[in-house]
Design an enzyme around this catalytic site. Structure first.
Site, PDB file in Angstrom:
ATOM      1  N   GLU A   4      35.186  38.565   0.850  1.00 24.00           N
ATOM      2  CA  GLU A   4      36.401  37.763   1.030  1.00 24.00           C
ATOM      3  C   GLU A   4      37.314  37.900  -0.196  1.00 24.00           C
ATOM      4  O   GLU A   4      38.538  38.010  -0.067  1.00 24.00           O
ATOM      5  CB  GLU A   4      36.009  36.299   1.233  1.00 24.00           C
ATOM      6  CG  GLU A   4      37.196  35.450   1.635  1.00 24.00           C
ATOM      7  CD  GLU A   4      36.867  33.973   1.596  1.00 24.00           C
ATOM      8  OE1 GLU A   4      35.910  33.557   2.277  1.00 24.00           O
ATOM      9  OE2 GLU A   4      37.560  33.249   0.866  1.00 24.00           O
ATOM     10  N   CYS A  24      38.154  25.824   2.131  1.00 26.60           N
ATOM     11  CA  CYS A  24      38.141  25.504   3.555  1.00 26.60           C
ATOM     12  C   CYS A  24      37.582  24.108   3.774  1.00 26.60           C
ATOM     13  O   CYS A  24      36.601  23.723   3.159  1.00 26.60           O
ATOM     14  CB  CYS A  24      37.343  26.593   4.243  1.00 26.60           C
ATOM     15  SG  CYS A  24      36.261  26.089   5.502  1.00 26.60           S
ATOM     16  N   SER A  68      23.877  34.699   2.694  1.00 30.24           N
ATOM     17  CA  SER A  68      25.101  33.982   3.021  1.00 30.24           C
ATOM     18  C   SER A  68      25.520  33.113   1.847  1.00 30.24           C
ATOM     19  O   SER A  68      24.762  32.262   1.381  1.00 30.24           O
ATOM     20  CB  SER A  68      24.867  33.122   4.268  1.00 30.24           C
ATOM     21  OG  SER A  68      25.754  32.043   4.280  1.00 30.24           O
TER      22      SER A  68
END
Ligand code: SF4
Length: 283
Positions: free
Chosen positions: A125, A191, A219
């Site tokens: 990202e 987020c 993750s």
């Protein structure tokens, strides 16, 4: 048997669910594609896609298909161009929150701000955000990394990887302010899902005897939940599947908090819950 408590949100986040829905719609139409990187950081879900002929590729040139799916993490603009130049169609499943980070980084650079990107350099990202910043961002996480950049008297812009902790962002803002910049502009690109999950995990970890985080070990957001759980609960564990649970973790334990990362299927979390509920916790 311990009592297991789940928070309100314990599975796929909005962006991942959206990416999976987009993928499903194409498959239902019989239109097949490859995914640039794993669609989500979950080995079981990725294996299911592989079984259906949807392969993970790391370079668009390696794809034999006409369509390539960009996952929720997003990619830098040069990769988008590369796919187009190969004559392939793009299925864009970039999360809207990540797109906001892309646009914010580009805007700050275009407006002449010295850009700091709070995040991990190698995270896909962050590579995407840096791409939209035309490579002009400084990727930082620690105070000493900010100290090495000359910000005195400059216009400083700050964005972050969507999954960053508020504490990480504050560290960078404080370090930047120490240098007396002319202006500091922070655009909140964290987020809301991540923030809610992190808060819920923190609150849950404070009140239970043990915490189990379910999700892919690669993750980033799952690892953050584990980090938070460990800070607030003496017994915290990270598992990819119920098969990794060890009965000895739950000796003399009365309450267990269980939650999953943003790329964890709900059935994986529920299976962990059911398994723990059957464990004998008495010595
Ligand atoms: S964690 Fe947030 S930013 Fe990342 S994919 Fe999910 S909803 Fe989007």
């Amino acid at each position: 048997m311990p009592k297991v408590i789940l928070p309100d949100e314990f599975s796929f986040c909005f962006g991942v669910e959206r990416a999976l829905e987009i993928a499903k719609k194409y498959m239902e139409k019989g239109e097949y594609f490859d995914t640039l990187g794993e669609i989500i950081h979950n080995p079981h879900v990725v294996a299911k896609f592989e079984e259906k002929g949807i392969h993970v590729i790391n370079d668009p040139e390696k794809s034999q298909k006409n369509k390539i799916l960009i996952r929720s993490h997003g990619v830098p603009p040069d990769i988008v161009e590369k796919i187009k130049n190969l004559g392939k169609d793009i299925i864009d499943a970039t999360c809207p929150f990540v797109k906001h980070a892309h646009e914010s980084a580009r805007k700050l650079v275009d407006e002449g701000y010295c850009l700091l990107i709070v995040g991990k350099k190698q995270h896909p990202e962050v590579i995407g955000i840096q791409g939209y910043a035309r490579g002009k961002g400084h990727v930082v996480l620690k105070e000493e990394e900010v100290d090495k950049i000359n910000l005195k008297g400059k216009k400083v812009g700050i964005v972050s990887q969507t999954t960053m902790l508020l504490a990480n962002v504050k560290t960078v803002i404080d370090a930047a302010l120490k240098q007396n910049p002319k202006e500091l502009r922070y655009i909140n690109t964290r987020c809301s899902t991540t923030e809610r999950r992190q808060n819920a995990t923190r609150e849950l970890a404070k009140k239970v005897d043990a915490m189990v985080i379910v999700g892919g070990k690669h993750s980033s957001n799952t690892n953050r939940l584990f980090e938070i759980a460990r800070q607030h609960c003496k017994k915290a564990y990270l598992v990819e599947s119920y098969k990794e649970l060890k009965p000895e973790w739950f000796l003399d334990v009365e309450t267990v908090g269980v939650t999953g990362g943003a790329s964890t299927p709900p059935e994986d979390v529920l299976k962990v819950k059911e398994t723990i509920e059957k464990i004998n916790t008495r010595r």
